[in-house]
Write an enzyme that holds these catalytic residues in place. Structure first.
Site, mmCIF file in Angstrom:
data_model
loop_
_atom_site.group_PDB
_atom_site.id
_atom_site.type_symbol
_atom_site.label_atom_id
_atom_site.label_comp_id
_atom_site.label_asym_id
_atom_site.label_seq_id
_atom_site.Cartn_x
_atom_site.Cartn_y
_atom_site.Cartn_z
ATOM 1 N N CYS A 128 -30.809 -37.538 16.041
ATOM 2 C CA CYS A 128 -31.089 -38.759 16.797
ATOM 3 C C CYS A 128 -32.012 -39.640 15.965
ATOM 4 C CB CYS A 128 -31.752 -38.394 18.124
ATOM 5 S SG CYS A 128 -32.177 -39.815 19.150
ATOM 6 N N HIS B 193 -24.638 -38.132 24.523
ATOM 7 C CA HIS B 193 -25.956 -38.271 23.884
ATOM 8 C C HIS B 193 -26.519 -39.673 24.127
ATOM 9 C CE1 HIS B 193 -28.827 -37.674 20.368
ATOM 10 N NE2 HIS B 193 -28.868 -38.977 20.572
ATOM 11 N N GLU B 194 -25.678 -40.688 23.886
ATOM 12 C CA GLU B 194 -26.157 -42.075 24.039
ATOM 13 C C GLU B 194 -26.513 -42.388 25.483
ATOM 14 O OE1 GLU B 194 -27.087 -43.553 21.537
ATOM 15 O OE2 GLU B 194 -26.026 -42.242 20.164
ATOM 16 N N HIS C 188 -29.870 -41.342 26.794
ATOM 17 C CA HIS C 188 -31.008 -42.212 26.460
ATOM 18 C C HIS C 188 -31.326 -43.178 27.605
ATOM 19 C CE1 HIS C 188 -32.084 -41.274 22.321
ATOM 20 N NE2 HIS C 188 -30.823 -41.295 21.937
HETATM 21 NI NI NI Z 1 -30.237 -40.533 20.082
#
Ligand code: NI
Length: 190
Positions: A103, A145-146, A149
């Site tokens: 990341c 994953h995105e 966030h």
């Molecule tokens: Ni990330």
């Protein structure tokens, strides 16, 4: 064009719930998206979420190189740069798989994370149209994953065991990291 500063783990903007975007066609939103694209390619990364550039809004972007598409995914050219505003994910089935992630908000680090193998996702494109796709494998992983966030979640918070978490340079040397599972420095950061 502007390269934005990327927030690192520990900054409060990465821990908060991001706000929905009211108008995807707002010029200020388009400026932010253009700057995020420049920032992602400059980093370099394959994905970026708005909170990572200190903008607590529900916007993510990513692309998947053709050689990273998993078997069973359509097309060989990869997934082109995709911007999703107010994205939503729905898991398909209950299969999960584990792989190494990095990341941009945790530079030089990596760890093994379990994710849904197959998902559907949808969101708005910057022109206000709806994007709706089915994804599996690496493609599905990047999107998960995105979108994490946007809910204040960084990948170490998803790890079953922190024993595989560490600096990429050290993991690459370690016997506990089978060759080929550790991303090249900077190549997989999202
Ligand atoms: Ni990330």
């Amino acid at each position: 064009m502007a390269i934005l500063k990327i927030a690192k783990m520990g900054h409060p903007v990465l821990a908060q719930i991001a706000s929905p975007v009211d108008d995807p066609c707002d010029p200020a939103v388009h400026r932010l998206i253009a700057d995020m694209i420049d920032t992602m390619y400059d980093a370099p990364g394959i994905g970026l979420a708005a909170p990572q550039v200190h903008a607590p809004l529900r916007i993510v972007m990513f692309y998947v190189p053709g050689d990273r598409l998993d078997e069973g995914e359509d097309g060989t050219a990869g997934v082109p740069l995709t911007v999703l505003i107010n994205p939503e994910i729905t898991p398909v089935g209950d299969h999960v798989n584990e792989a190494v992630e990095g990341c941009l908000s945790l530079p030089k680090m990596a760890g093994r994370v379990r994710r849904h193998t197959e998902i559907r996702y949808r969101g708005l494109a910057p022109d206000g149209s709806t994007v709706e796709r089915h994804a599996r494998g690496f493609h599905a992983r990047v999107v998960q994953h995105e979108c994490d966030h946007l809910d204040g979640i960084l990948y170490p918070m998803r790890m079953d065991a922190l024993t595989s978490f560490g600096y990429i340079d050290e993991l690459a040397k370690s016997a506990t990291a089978p060759s080929g599972t550790v991303p090249q420095k900077g190549s997989d950061d999202d």
